[in-house]
Design a protein around this motif. Sequence first.
Motif, PDB file in Angstrom:
ATOM      1  N   ALA A  97      -2.267   1.291  22.033  1.00  0.00           N
ATOM      2  CA  ALA A  97      -2.284   1.804  20.668  1.00  0.00           C
ATOM      3  C   ALA A  97      -2.523   3.302  20.603  1.00  0.00           C
ATOM      4  N   GLY A 139       3.465 -11.496  22.581  1.00  0.00           N
ATOM      5  CA  GLY A 139       2.284 -11.075  21.836  1.00  0.00           C
ATOM      6  C   GLY A 139       1.115 -11.993  22.083  1.00  0.00           C
ATOM      7  N   SER A 175      -4.146  -3.323  23.328  1.00  0.00           N
ATOM      8  CA  SER A 175      -2.946  -4.136  23.108  1.00  0.00           C
ATOM      9  C   SER A 175      -3.036  -4.982  21.846  1.00  0.00           C
ATOM     10  N   SER A 213       4.157  -3.732  27.548  1.00  0.00           N
ATOM     11  CA  SER A 213       3.805  -5.002  26.904  1.00  0.00           C
ATOM     12  C   SER A 213       4.387  -6.196  27.640  1.00  0.00           C
ATOM     13  N   ALA A 235       3.008  -0.111  15.355  1.00  0.00           N
ATOM     14  CA  ALA A 235       1.953  -0.170  16.367  1.00  0.00           C
ATOM     15  C   ALA A 235       2.576  -0.407  17.743  1.00  0.00           C
ATOM     16  N   ILE A 236       2.098   0.348  18.726  1.00  0.00           N
ATOM     17  CA  ILE A 236       2.643   0.199  20.071  1.00  0.00           C
ATOM     18  C   ILE A 236       1.527  -0.207  21.021  1.00  0.00           C
ATOM     19  N   ASN A 237       1.894  -0.455  22.248  1.00  0.00           N
ATOM     20  CA  ASN A 237       0.945  -0.848  23.292  1.00  0.00           C
ATOM     21  C   ASN A 237       1.077   0.119  24.463  1.00  0.00           C
ATOM     22  N   TRP A 290      -0.592  -4.190  18.717  1.00  0.00           N
ATOM     23  CA  TRP A 290       0.802  -4.564  18.973  1.00  0.00           C
ATOM     24  C   TRP A 290       0.969  -6.078  18.917  1.00  0.00           C
ATOM     25  N   ALA A 301       7.503   4.798  18.486  1.00  0.00           N
ATOM     26  CA  ALA A 301       7.788   3.405  18.128  1.00  0.00           C
ATOM     27  C   ALA A 301       9.249   3.059  18.394  1.00  0.00           C
ATOM     28  N   ASN A 348       9.452   0.335  21.091  1.00  0.00           N
ATOM     29  CA  ASN A 348       9.716  -0.978  20.500  1.00  0.00           C
ATOM     30  C   ASN A 348      11.078  -1.104  19.842  1.00  0.00           C
ATOM     31  N   GLN A 355       3.287  -8.459  16.242  1.00  0.00           N
ATOM     32  CA  GLN A 355       4.312  -9.455  16.569  1.00  0.00           C
ATOM     33  C   GLN A 355       4.059 -10.792  15.887  1.00  0.00           C
ATOM     34  N   TYR A 380      -3.277  -2.158  12.855  1.00  0.00           N
ATOM     35  CA  TYR A 380      -2.092  -2.814  12.278  1.00  0.00           C
ATOM     36  C   TYR A 380      -1.996  -2.543  10.783  1.00  0.00           C
TER      37      TYR A 380
END
Length: 575
Positions: free
Chosen positions: A381, A320, A140, A462, A377-379, A143, A291, A295, A147, A370
């Motif tokens: 990753a 975040g 995580s 997230s 970037a996602i969660n 992500w 993404a 997101n 943020q 990042y």
Amino acid sequence: MDVKQAITPADIQRDEKDRGTVETFQVGEMPHKEILLEEYLYWASITRAQEAQYEDEGDSFRLFRGKLTKKSPIETNTPTPVEISNGTDEKNGHAVDRASTSPTTAVSDEEWAEASRGIRTATWSAVFYLVTADIMGPSSAPWAIAQLGYGPGISLYVIFGIVAGTGWLLWQMFLKLDSEKYPLKTYGDLAFRVFGSNSRHFVNVLQSIEILSNVGVILLGNSQGLSQVVVGKVCFSVLCLIWAIAGMVIGQIRTLQKLSYLTSLNLWMTILTLCMTMGIISHSAPSYATALASNGVAEGPVITTGGVPPGSTFNTQIVGLMQAVYSYGGAVLFLEFMSEMKRPWDFWKSLMAAQVVILTVYLTFGIFVYTYQGQFAINPAGQGISNFTWLCVINVIGMVAGIISGALYGNIGIKVIYQTVIKDAFNGPELSSSRGKLIWAGMVPLYWSLAFVIASAIPQFSNIQGFIGALCILQFSYTFPPLLKLGFDIQVHAILPGESFDPVTRQVNRMDKGFTRWVRGMKHQWYIKLALLLFVLASASTAILGMYSSTLAIIAGFKAYHAASAFGCVSPVIG
């Protein structure tokens, strides 16, 4: 000296009158009595002295340890244990006669001490591994930094990593309250000894919620990974149900011993996926479709910022921030680890080493991903990779690690509920009994069904992590340790010079009681207690803010055009 002969009926009647209760007893028998803090301190000091004599030889950390564990005034004179022909046990704050009336079945203090030492075998290096394996999960971090930006993201991870050293406070209280006579094994035990039975129930309920929610998050992550492997061809809620059924099957294993050989795989599989993810993303573009679905970020150039990224809202920044809280969520099990240690005073080594390793890994992985993926970037990753072959490989490894973690968390969570509800509330059978096994078999499907509801009802990885971090994890790692230390220190500093626990009469001689003791205890080193109180208030405020922001983020997530719906078929990571 035989304690039973040393106490007269008159002593017992006077003691019960002082407590405001009357209990029936036979002459010569020891009644149930309330256990006060002074008694815990007394037996803990004896246990620590015995451990020091038993372990000092060959301890290369002895000198440094002596500087770190400076004794408080109440421990300067180590009491000498008296001969007690019967042991005691702790249940609901009362001392209970453990020995049989038959002299042939009585357990001596020496025998009990040997048995207690025999089951405490974990070394500090083994506990370091357990703490690291339990907390390690930096998927995580990218992500979260996305943020917040480099500056705030790195700073907050470092700050929360340092502040997560509140485990030090738990360790200090454990040393002063744990003993062979009254072993301290859980977070609820510590809360009970400081604030009473209601606090134990509250902590046990919150711990159950946290563990169940963690299982739900694991189930959600596995379902996202499987949906990517099958390219969204199967309804997402069905995938959640498949993993829930898998958990129901594995969950029928009752003993952790049968699962323990799999636990070491988790850490190594996590490290493997981290290395693979960093290697792959450095040679491939982000997954723009993932993404966008996860997101709502449209395709474009990768952008990284030193400060708060443009377009980042206050709510997303707080969510975040809650990822950092979620990252250091191992304190809930620290006391269980300490209770298994051969040298519990060495826990500080495990804690400090683990925190350094975890912080280093989190920042290294978070900054690296990042830097290459920026706002994409996602969660988690690993699910933001564009190379489909490697995406499947990482997802499969992650799903194996996930179901193992889910089985372990589920096992512990069901046992907490079984002990709290089935045994304590309804006086149910032992888990090892035939009836207990049947009850367990019925609880497992119900538990995993609840986890399925969490995963399928809120398919927002997230945001649900942020809410759990604020509601549960932040309390165990940041709010409860200073709060318990504050209550403990006030009670310890309220003890007057003439007050002590008498091991012969098994009574505590207090000169006053009630509010005056709390006032007296608060005045001693008031500046430290004020700092602890401010820490508690700051943590509680952060928790409220985190729950509020995560709730708004969940609501906004459902309103977004790309969002997966509750109990729906659309995958949250496939557009």
